[in-house]
Scaffold this active site. Structure first.
Site, PDB file in Angstrom:
ATOM      1  N   ARG A  74       5.921  30.241  52.455  1.00  0.00           N
ATOM      2  CA  ARG A  74       6.613  30.935  51.356  1.00  0.00           C
ATOM      3  C   ARG A  74       6.966  30.002  50.200  1.00  0.00           C
ATOM      4  O   ARG A  74       7.311  30.456  49.142  1.00  0.00           O
ATOM      5  CB  ARG A  74       7.870  31.638  51.899  1.00  0.00           C
ATOM      6  CG  ARG A  74       7.494  32.883  52.702  1.00  0.00           C
ATOM      7  CD  ARG A  74       8.700  33.588  53.257  1.00  0.00           C
ATOM      8  NE  ARG A  74       9.344  32.830  54.303  1.00  0.00           N
ATOM      9  CZ  ARG A  74      10.469  33.192  54.902  1.00  0.00           C
ATOM     10  NH1 ARG A  74      11.075  34.294  54.543  1.00  0.00           N
ATOM     11  NH2 ARG A  74      10.978  32.467  55.881  1.00  0.00           N
ATOM     12  N   ASP A 149       8.860  45.453  49.523  1.00  0.00           N
ATOM     13  CA  ASP A 149       9.045  44.856  48.188  1.00  0.00           C
ATOM     14  C   ASP A 149       7.726  44.962  47.432  1.00  0.00           C
ATOM     15  O   ASP A 149       6.695  45.344  47.999  1.00  0.00           O
ATOM     16  CB  ASP A 149       9.527  43.396  48.280  1.00  0.00           C
ATOM     17  CG  ASP A 149       8.654  42.543  49.173  1.00  0.00           C
ATOM     18  OD1 ASP A 149       7.433  42.759  49.187  1.00  0.00           O
ATOM     19  OD2 ASP A 149       9.193  41.668  49.877  1.00  0.00           O
ATOM     20  N   LYS A 172      13.120  45.545  45.795  1.00  0.00           N
ATOM     21  CA  LYS A 172      13.944  44.499  46.440  1.00  0.00           C
ATOM     22  C   LYS A 172      14.253  43.380  45.456  1.00  0.00           C
ATOM     23  O   LYS A 172      13.355  42.877  44.792  1.00  0.00           O
ATOM     24  CB  LYS A 172      13.197  43.925  47.657  1.00  0.00           C
ATOM     25  CG  LYS A 172      13.932  42.780  48.351  1.00  0.00           C
ATOM     26  CD  LYS A 172      13.160  42.268  49.554  1.00  0.00           C
ATOM     27  CE  LYS A 172      12.379  41.010  49.242  1.00  0.00           C
ATOM     28  NZ  LYS A 172      11.703  40.419  50.406  1.00  0.00           N
TER      29      LYS A 172
HETATM   30  C1  R5P Z   1       8.623  38.372  51.304  1.00  0.00           C
HETATM   31  O1  R5P Z   1       8.003  37.986  50.348  1.00  0.00           O
HETATM   32  C2  R5P Z   1       8.044  38.436  52.681  1.00  0.00           C
HETATM   33  O2  R5P Z   1       6.915  39.271  52.720  1.00  0.00           O
HETATM   34  C3  R5P Z   1       9.053  38.924  53.674  1.00  0.00           C
HETATM   35  O3  R5P Z   1       9.475  40.199  53.296  1.00  0.00           O
HETATM   36  C4  R5P Z   1      10.260  38.030  53.711  1.00  0.00           C
HETATM   37  O4  R5P Z   1       9.890  36.693  53.609  1.00  0.00           O
HETATM   38  C5  R5P Z   1      11.021  38.263  54.975  1.00  0.00           C
HETATM   39  O5  R5P Z   1      12.174  37.480  54.947  1.00  0.00           O
HETATM   40  P1  R5P Z   1      13.563  38.055  55.459  1.00  0.00           P
HETATM   41  O6  R5P Z   1      13.298  38.684  56.802  1.00  0.00           O
HETATM   42  O7  R5P Z   1      14.447  36.861  55.524  1.00  0.00           O
HETATM   43  O8  R5P Z   1      14.019  39.068  54.447  1.00  0.00           O
END
Ligand code: R5P
Length: 292
Positions: A74, A149, A172
């Site tokens: 990420r 998102d 989001k």
């Molecule tokens: C976002 O860009 C990813 O696809 C996931 O939605 C995100 O990284 C998940 O992280 P968390 O569970 O901490 O919201």
């Protein structure tokens, strides 16, 4: 694959440095090292690099690193000043440590393949997660695929191609690494529908739980979450337990320790998918054909 694992000893010195010894001859062999760089990310990553170095010095014909989960994925861009692109740094480290190829599963962003100057085969857990949706025997008119998102829209559209159903998106806004705010819904009505939320990973679960709450407020009948990687860190388990989610499906790309297990978390295996990827690489067969 029905094959036995190679023999290797992984220990650590009293000062916690990792020590590896390969316990069989690997000269001229086609090597596949399987290691998800999941939490503890730094420990698993350094262990992988040390293992690779041991192999590199033992003269195999080729070394493929199989990453069921790619940690640091990420951190793939400079979204503010003076921050690293650690996903690229990890790609450099794996290449310097001697990787000839990478076999990855659902990278957070497909463009991460371009961080490597060696071949990357990118597998998708889609067939495994789709199988679960199909096992519920619902008509596509009864369900909506919900993207948590805007970054996941493309992935959700890929699922829709196989599963049908209509699409909705949650707006989001991330306020920190652990907190997200979700209020609005864009797209199909969720009233009386079964909702499937697809994501590449569940980390702190803020994204999917926020999306589930939006779905519930918008009249969803039942809510399921499907994600390739169950990172499940921070208070993810408490959040998921209390959320209006009927079932959470993750794969075994990351091991799920007993303290992270909930009756509503179901684990689907990607072992057969990875095995087929490995088999195809070894025999110089097309990996992309796996998905056609
Ligand atoms: C976002 O860009 C990813 O696809 C996931 O939605 C995100 O990284 C998940 O992280 P968390 O569970 O901490 O919201």
């Amino acid at each position: 694959m029905g094959d036995t694992l190679g023999l290797m000893t992984v220990t650590s010195f009293p000062d916690t440095e990792i020590m590896v010894r390969i316990d069989e001859d690997v000269r001229g062999r086609d090597i596949f090292i399987v290691q998800p760089t999941c939490p503890p990310v730094n420990e698993n990553l350094v262990e992988l690099l040390v293992i690779m170095d041991a192999f590199k010095r033992a003269s195999p014909s080729r070394m493929t690193v199989v990453l069921p989960y790619y940690g640091y994925a990420r951190q793939d861009r400079k979204d503010v000043g003076r921050v690293p692109i650690t996903a690229k740094l990890v790609a450099n480290l794996l290449t310097s440590a001697g990787a000839d190829r990478i076999l990855a599963l659902d990278l957070h962003a497909a463009q991460i393949q371009g961080f490597f100057d060696i071949p990357v085969d990118h597998l998708h857990a889609g067939p495994v997660l789709n199988e679960y949706v199909r096992s519920l025997n619902l008509a596509p008119s009864d369900y909506v695929l919900l993207s948590p998102d805007e970054g996941s829209i493309k992935k959700t559209l890929t699922y829709q191609k196989k599963l049908g159903g209509s699409i909705a998106i949650v707006d989001k806004r991330r306020s920190s690494a652990t907190e997200t705010n979700q209020a609005n819904l864009i797209g199909a009505s969720l009233e009386g529908k079964t909702v499937f939320i697809f994501d590449d990973m569940i980390s702190t679960a803020g994204s999917v739980v926020g999306a589930a709450n939006v779905a519930k407020r918008n009249g969803a009948k039942e809510i399921y979450v499907l994600a390739t990687h169950g990172v499940l860190c921070g208070n993810a388990i408490e959040r998921l337990r209390d959320a209006p989610i009927k079932e959470i499906v993750v794969t075994d790309s990351i091991p799920l320790p007993p303290e992270k297990q909930l009756p509503k978390i179901r684990v689907q295996s990607v072992a057969a998918l990875l095995a087929e990827g490995i088999r195809r690489i070894h025999h110089d067969e097309s990996v992309s054909k796996l998905f056609s």
